[in-house]
Scaffold this motif. Structure first.
Motif, PDB file in Angstrom:
ATOM      1  N   ALA A 129     -88.675 -37.235 -70.669  1.00  0.00           N
ATOM      2  CA  ALA A 129     -89.832 -38.121 -70.555  1.00  0.00           C
ATOM      3  C   ALA A 129     -90.426 -38.103 -69.161  1.00  0.00           C
ATOM      4  N   LEU A 130     -89.586 -37.917 -68.156  1.00  0.00           N
ATOM      5  CA  LEU A 130     -90.093 -37.864 -66.776  1.00  0.00           C
ATOM      6  C   LEU A 130     -90.881 -36.589 -66.526  1.00  0.00           C
ATOM      7  N   LEU A 131     -90.336 -35.453 -66.952  1.00  0.00           N
ATOM      8  CA  LEU A 131     -90.980 -34.163 -66.684  1.00  0.00           C
ATOM      9  C   LEU A 131     -92.123 -33.871 -67.651  1.00  0.00           C
ATOM     10  N   MET A 132     -91.984 -34.343 -68.898  1.00  0.00           N
ATOM     11  CA  MET A 132     -92.993 -34.071 -69.935  1.00  0.00           C
ATOM     12  C   MET A 132     -93.382 -35.384 -70.611  1.00  0.00           C
ATOM     13  N   PRO A 133     -94.165 -36.219 -69.951  1.00  0.00           N
ATOM     14  CA  PRO A 133     -94.526 -37.518 -70.544  1.00  0.00           C
ATOM     15  C   PRO A 133     -95.154 -37.350 -71.923  1.00  0.00           C
ATOM     16  N   LYS A 134     -94.806 -38.258 -72.813  1.00  0.00           N
ATOM     17  CA  LYS A 134     -95.295 -38.192 -74.186  1.00  0.00           C
ATOM     18  C   LYS A 134     -96.812 -38.088 -74.252  1.00  0.00           C
ATOM     19  N   VAL A 135     -97.510 -38.848 -73.404  1.00  0.00           N
ATOM     20  CA  VAL A 135     -98.966 -38.874 -73.433  1.00  0.00           C
ATOM     21  C   VAL A 135     -99.578 -37.513 -73.090  1.00  0.00           C
ATOM     22  N   THR A 136     -98.841 -36.673 -72.352  1.00  0.00           N
ATOM     23  CA  THR A 136     -99.365 -35.348 -71.990  1.00  0.00           C
ATOM     24  C   THR A 136     -98.987 -34.279 -73.008  1.00  0.00           C
ATOM     25  N   VAL A 137     -98.001 -34.585 -73.872  1.00  0.00           N
ATOM     26  CA  VAL A 137     -97.544 -33.617 -74.872  1.00  0.00           C
ATOM     27  C   VAL A 137     -98.230 -33.836 -76.217  1.00  0.00           C
ATOM     28  N   LEU A 138     -98.512 -35.081 -76.557  1.00  0.00           N
ATOM     29  CA  LEU A 138     -99.085 -35.417 -77.856  1.00  0.00           C
ATOM     30  C   LEU A 138    -100.400 -34.709 -78.195  1.00  0.00           C
ATOM     31  N   PRO A 139    -101.275 -34.427 -77.202  1.00  0.00           N
ATOM     32  CA  PRO A 139    -102.539 -33.752 -77.537  1.00  0.00           C
ATOM     33  C   PRO A 139    -102.368 -32.400 -78.236  1.00  0.00           C
ATOM     34  N   TYR A 140    -101.158 -31.834 -78.210  1.00  0.00           N
ATOM     35  CA  TYR A 140    -100.933 -30.531 -78.832  1.00  0.00           C
ATOM     36  C   TYR A 140    -100.502 -30.657 -80.283  1.00  0.00           C
ATOM     37  N   LYS A 141    -100.459 -31.888 -80.792  1.00  0.00           N
ATOM     38  CA  LYS A 141    -100.087 -32.096 -82.191  1.00  0.00           C
ATOM     39  C   LYS A 141    -101.161 -31.523 -83.104  1.00  0.00           C
ATOM     40  N   GLY A 142    -100.727 -30.832 -84.151  1.00  0.00           N
ATOM     41  CA  GLY A 142    -101.663 -30.251 -85.099  1.00  0.00           C
ATOM     42  C   GLY A 142    -102.032 -28.820 -84.793  1.00  0.00           C
ATOM     43  N   SER A 187     -88.205 -25.383 -68.999  1.00  0.00           N
ATOM     44  CA  SER A 187     -87.780 -24.248 -69.811  1.00  0.00           C
ATOM     45  C   SER A 187     -88.455 -24.300 -71.177  1.00  0.00           C
ATOM     46  N   ALA A 188     -88.530 -23.150 -71.829  1.00  0.00           N
ATOM     47  CA  ALA A 188     -89.114 -23.089 -73.169  1.00  0.00           C
ATOM     48  C   ALA A 188     -88.340 -23.978 -74.136  1.00  0.00           C
ATOM     49  N   MET A 189     -87.001 -23.957 -74.030  1.00  0.00           N
ATOM     50  CA  MET A 189     -86.182 -24.765 -74.927  1.00  0.00           C
ATOM     51  C   MET A 189     -86.430 -26.253 -74.708  1.00  0.00           C
ATOM     52  N   ALA A 190     -86.540 -26.676 -73.453  1.00  0.00           N
ATOM     53  CA  ALA A 190     -86.776 -28.093 -73.159  1.00  0.00           C
ATOM     54  C   ALA A 190     -88.116 -28.553 -73.730  1.00  0.00           C
ATOM     55  N   LEU A 191     -89.132 -27.690 -73.639  1.00  0.00           N
ATOM     56  CA  LEU A 191     -90.452 -28.050 -74.159  1.00  0.00           C
ATOM     57  C   LEU A 191     -90.430 -28.150 -75.685  1.00  0.00           C
ATOM     58  N   ILE A 192     -89.751 -27.218 -76.330  1.00  0.00           N
ATOM     59  CA  ILE A 192     -89.653 -27.257 -77.796  1.00  0.00           C
ATOM     60  C   ILE A 192     -88.983 -28.556 -78.241  1.00  0.00           C
ATOM     61  N   VAL A 193     -87.884 -28.913 -77.594  1.00  0.00           N
ATOM     62  CA  VAL A 193     -87.162 -30.138 -77.959  1.00  0.00           C
ATOM     63  C   VAL A 193     -88.034 -31.373 -77.741  1.00  0.00           C
ATOM     64  N   GLN A 194     -88.729 -31.443 -76.601  1.00  0.00           N
ATOM     65  CA  GLN A 194     -89.574 -32.604 -76.339  1.00  0.00           C
ATOM     66  C   GLN A 194     -90.737 -32.690 -77.316  1.00  0.00           C
ATOM     67  N   MET A 195     -91.315 -31.548 -77.667  1.00  0.00           N
ATOM     68  CA  MET A 195     -92.399 -31.570 -78.662  1.00  0.00           C
ATOM     69  C   MET A 195     -91.904 -32.078 -80.009  1.00  0.00           C
ATOM     70  N   LYS A 196     -90.683 -31.750 -80.350  1.00  0.00           N
ATOM     71  CA  LYS A 196     -90.096 -32.275 -81.590  1.00  0.00           C
ATOM     72  C   LYS A 196     -89.873 -33.780 -81.460  1.00  0.00           C
ATOM     73  N   ASN A 197     -89.340 -34.219 -80.327  1.00  0.00           N
ATOM     74  CA  ASN A 197     -88.990 -35.631 -80.139  1.00  0.00           C
ATOM     75  C   ASN A 197     -90.207 -36.554 -80.164  1.00  0.00           C
ATOM     76  N   VAL A 198     -91.358 -36.066 -79.674  1.00  0.00           N
ATOM     77  CA  VAL A 198     -92.548 -36.932 -79.621  1.00  0.00           C
ATOM     78  C   VAL A 198     -93.445 -36.752 -80.837  1.00  0.00           C
ATOM     79  N   VAL A 205     -94.861 -33.799 -82.060  1.00  0.00           N
ATOM     80  CA  VAL A 205     -95.836 -32.702 -82.059  1.00  0.00           C
ATOM     81  C   VAL A 205     -95.439 -31.640 -83.071  1.00  0.00           C
ATOM     82  N   LEU A 206     -94.141 -31.385 -83.185  1.00  0.00           N
ATOM     83  CA  LEU A 206     -93.639 -30.357 -84.094  1.00  0.00           C
ATOM     84  C   LEU A 206     -93.003 -30.979 -85.325  1.00  0.00           C
ATOM     85  N   SER A 207     -93.230 -30.369 -86.452  1.00  0.00           N
ATOM     86  CA  SER A 207     -92.515 -30.774 -87.666  1.00  0.00           C
ATOM     87  C   SER A 207     -91.107 -30.201 -87.599  1.00  0.00           C
ATOM     88  N   GLU A 208     -90.255 -30.665 -88.507  1.00  0.00           N
ATOM     89  CA  GLU A 208     -88.885 -30.156 -88.544  1.00  0.00           C
ATOM     90  C   GLU A 208     -88.883 -28.653 -88.805  1.00  0.00           C
TER      91      GLU A 208
END
Length: 368
Positions: free
Chosen positions: A229-242, A260-271, A273-276
């Motif tokens: 959440a500190l490095l990739m705040p939800k508000v900055t990641v959510l615009p990529y949904k869809g 890292s690519a893995m950290a971004l993938i996990v955060q996008m899932k957590n907020v 942005v990504l479906s299962e």
């Protein structure tokens, strides 16, 4: 002729070199029991000069280190956050705590000579990690912009950040509070992206678990959530949904947050942005590409500017690190390992105002 000797320093040097009592005894030609006696606080067997010299050669520590009467403060294991405790050997754990002791010693030395940034790390015990991360961003005036340099940010707010050159990834990072000062130690074997995440993770421990780190998965999961959440705040990641997220788009986007690519993938899932389904496919693809352990188009590893400037300010022409090692009676390799193998760094981000008299403290400031 017998000389003054500091038993606690012998034990510290031995644990830093990850030697057992028997291994050191074999190197110096004495019994394990005798080495153990020399490490006791009230040592009855004061070693002769030739014995101290043998310890010095076996451990690659200067003789003067063992003759210093100043005690090196202990670091309570219960206050230290170790991310990979289960995979660590006892010798690695003791060596890491020894590095923590040396870090505290270095900080005391620097604080006596420089006005270091004051500590401004909030206590958010009992608050959800994501809310804590957002609160830290607001309190530190970051807003929602990408953090340019994690180590510089920590140093600006009084966290003492040291490096670890341990030849293993089992000791990847750890942190603790000591006398009101927060410390973070980062393994230099990690990639730049993973080191940033480690730094944010350890800040999570400092913020969420200030009065003792509860060892276990729950505490580590909380620190991971805080770091994400500190490095990739939800508000900055959510615009990529869809959007249609491919591994190529992930590799391009990760540079935005320097993660890292893995950290971004996990955060996008957590907020959300990504479906299962998207998440699983991206994880599988990333794993096949080896992105669990390496990065494509990785960023340079961050390092301390505070320590760089301190060392260069000691004597720019004659080699500040060598002078510092001599004054602290430390081996150069230990000092270099703790201070990011530093050289002279020219930067406008940090400046030190030198004083002509040694009894005046140069004031270290972070310039925005």
């Amino acid at each position: 002729m017998a000389v003054k000797f500091n038993p606690s320093r012998l034990k510290l040097a031995r644990t830093r070199r990850q030697l057992t009592l028997k291994a050191l005894a074999d190197r110096v030609g004495m019994s394990s029991r005798m080495v153990s006696e020399h490490e006791k606080e009230y040592c009855k067997h004061i070693p002769q000069e030739e014995t101290i010299e043998a310890f010095s050669q076996a451990l690659n520590y200067p003789v003067s280190f063992f003759l210093e009467q100043d005690s090196i403060e202990s670091v309570d294991k219960e206050t230290v956050s170790f991310r990979s405790l289960k995979s660590m050997r006892a010798a690695q754990e003791h060596a890491a705590i020894g590095a923590g002791q040396l870090g505290v010693m270095l900080n005391d030395f620097f604080e006596a000579r420089f006005n270091l940034p004051s500590v401004n790390v909030p206590d958010y015990r009992g608050i959800e990690p994501e809310a804590s991360a957002e609160a830290v961003r607001q309190e530190w005036g970051i807003g929602y912009v990408s953090i340019g340099n994690m180590i510089h940010l920590l140093e600006k707010h009084g966290v003492r950040v040291f490096s670890l050159a341990e030849n293993t990834q089992d000791v990847d990072a750890f942190s603790f509070w000591k006398d009101g000062v927060p410390y973070i130690f980062l393994n230099t074997m990690k990639s730049g992206e993973r080191s940033r995440f480690d730094a944010a993770h350890e800040l999570g421990h400092l913020v969420l678990h200030r009065h003792g780190v509860p060892q276990g998965r729950d505490a580590e999961y909380e620190a991971d959530r805080f770091a994400s959440a500190l490095l990739m705040p939800k508000v900055t990641v959510l615009p990529y949904k869809g959007r249609a997220m491919t591994i190529e788009s992930i590799l391009k986007l990760k540079a935005k947050w320097k993660v890292s690519a893995m950290a971004l993938i996990v955060q996008m899932k957590n907020v959300g942005v990504l479906s299962e389904w998207q998440y699983k496919n991206l994880i599988i693809t990333a794993s096949k590409m080896g992105l669990r352990t390496r990065e494509i188009d990785g960023i340079p590893r961050e390092r301390s500017l505070v320590f760089d400037k301190i060392v260069s300010s000691l004597d720019e022409e004659k080699g500040g690190l060598l002078i510092l090692a001599k004054e602290l009676h430390l081996p150069l390799d230990e000092l270099s390992a703790l201070l990011f193998r530093m050289g002279v760094v020219h930067s406008g981000n940090i400046s030190i105002r030198k004083e002509s008299q040694l009894n005046k403290k140069p004031h270290l400031t972070l310039v925005t």
